[in-house]
Structure formats: C-alpha cells, structure tokens
Enzyme design. Structure first.
Site, mmCIF file in Angstrom:
data_model
loop_
_atom_site.group_PDB
_atom_site.id
_atom_site.type_symbol
_atom_site.label_atom_id
_atom_site.label_comp_id
_atom_site.label_asym_id
_atom_site.label_seq_id
_atom_site.Cartn_x
_atom_site.Cartn_y
_atom_site.Cartn_z
ATOM 1 N N GLU A 52 3.401 -0.198 7.765
ATOM 2 C CA GLU A 52 2.199 0.632 7.682
ATOM 3 C C GLU A 52 1.425 0.623 8.999
ATOM 4 O OE1 GLU A 52 3.211 -1.843 5.740
ATOM 5 O OE2 GLU A 52 2.560 -1.600 3.653
ATOM 6 N N CYS A 79 0.459 -5.459 2.198
ATOM 7 C CA CYS A 79 -0.120 -6.808 2.323
ATOM 8 C C CYS A 79 -1.602 -6.715 2.669
ATOM 9 C CB CYS A 79 0.624 -7.596 3.401
ATOM 10 S SG CYS A 79 0.078 -7.197 5.085
#
Lengths: 145, 145
Positions: A52, A79
């Site tokens: 990401e 995360c």
C-alpha cells in the site's frame, strides 16, 4: 473479477517473481489507477515499502482532494502503518483481497469512518498461505512479530 | 539538550536547507543512532517519506527484537502514518520535540502502551511556526488537510 483487485494481484505476483513478499496494491481515482505498488522489503531492503505504501509512493504527491475521492485496493488487510497512511490522507474506501492470513487495523479504520470491503479472494488467500509456509521468518519480519 | 533530539533537529534543518519541510527523526538503539531521516516530500516528490518514515527506511531491515528496544526521536508529534509504523514495529518509546504546532496520534500510541515524552522544545516550535507561516499549502498537503 474486479479489474482493480486483479491489478493489485498482478503487483503481488510481480513482487513474488522478484523474490519478494507477494502483496500488491493500487490507488484508484475515478476509475483510473494513479499508483500501483508492491511490497519491496526484499528487493530494496525497505522497512516501509509495504504494498500500500508503495502504491501511494508511486502515485506521488497528490492534492488532498484527490485522496478523498480515491479507493485503495490491496491484496491483504492493511497493517497499522498502511492503515495510518490511509487515515493521514483521508482515503475513504479500501477494498481488501483477504484478511484470513493476516488481520490488520480494520477495526481502527472502521471506527474512523473508512469504508472497508473484504473479498476473501481465493487467489489472494492461497498466495499468502503459500508464502507464509515457505518464508515464515520473512513474514514475521514484515509484520513486526 | 538531549543529543538525540539535537540529531533530529539537525536532520530537520538539513531538510530545510534542501528546500523541504523541516521535520527530522532518529531511531536510537542502546545509545547508537541506527537511522537518521527527514521529510522528503519536496526533495523526492514523496508522499510517504515523513521524517520518522525516512529514519526507519535509512535504518533498513532490522530484527523485530531491535525495534522493541529502540527509541524514536522526532521533532514533531507523529501523524497517523508514522504512528502506525511505530505500532507495526513495536517501538516502545517516542521522544517528541513538540506537539504545539501539530498534534499527531498521541492518544492512540498511549492507548497501545507506547511511552511518549513531549519536550515542547522552543527550537522545534519556532522552526515549525516559521515553516507553516511561510508555506501553508505545502504543510496542508503533508498532513492531508
């Protein structure tokens, strides 16, 4: 299948072909991919380039107004670092390939109003299951465990 | 003054001299700086290299056990992205130059057990006040506002 999830999976497979961790992501605005990325821990010795983060970095500097109309696709539940980046830029919607092999900060994102869709995509699950079985220490390093 | 806060301030001033946003950070383990970094939004067109992220990236791949004995120094209260990175790696202690010009995710960090010390250092405050006055749009971009 969703064309953008497919693009994220292609990023993950590209990372895997490079010897890396198979997680990919794309940032999409008005039906256009602004940035596509994958985990580069192994390839660049990076502690911060999760899939990401790499997608956001590849997209480059964007006006806040663009982030706030964008959708982030990722093959795996984000995360805490990647979730924090989503919150920083106010990305309103995240499409998640799966959260069975790893559960990120979905509760925090939801509590802050981010719309999440978890697809439990079989390709995403199989890709991570195989990787974690084959490289448990690398995976632990990537998630700080 | 704390030698490591001073090192973080030197990083911030280095970034400023490069035409960038004056925020710096160092990751310290057992009295040794493992990584020193500064915001590189302007210099590298980066959406993710905040000072803290750059310090983590400069430190490179580290065993989880090292992060869990480390201290992160930063000239400014860490945003949600940088706070997320702190949580990902389980960094137990963060020394913050100031939180008067920007309040990051300190409540979240504290709730997760991270020990925070906020110094309200006058140099850090003056540096950010001057920057925000001179470059309000760049600052808004950096914090997603």
């Amino acid at each position: 299948m969703d064309v953008f999830l497919q693009a994220a999976i292609e990023q993950a497979r590209l990372g895997q072909a490079e010897g890396g961790i198979p997680i990919g992501s794309v940032l999409v605005h008005n039906g256009k991919v602004l940035g596509a990325g994958h985990n580069r821990r192994v390839q660049q010795g990076s502690a911060i380039l999760h899939g990401e983060m790499d997608a956001l970095e590849q997209a480059g500097r964007l006006p806040t107004s663009v982030y706030r109309e964008s959708v982030l696709y990722t093959t795996l539940s984000p995360c805490s670092m990647c979730s924090g980046a989503i919150l920083l830029y106010g990305i309103p919607k995240v499409i998640i390939g799966e959260n069975q092999t790893f559960m990120g900060e979905e509760a925090l994102l939801k509590a802050r109003g981010v719309q999440l869709t978890v697809l439990q995509d079989h390709d995403c699950i199989a890709m991570m299951e195989d990787f974690i079985t084959q490289h448990p220490e690398l995976w632990s390093e990537d998630i700080g465990e």
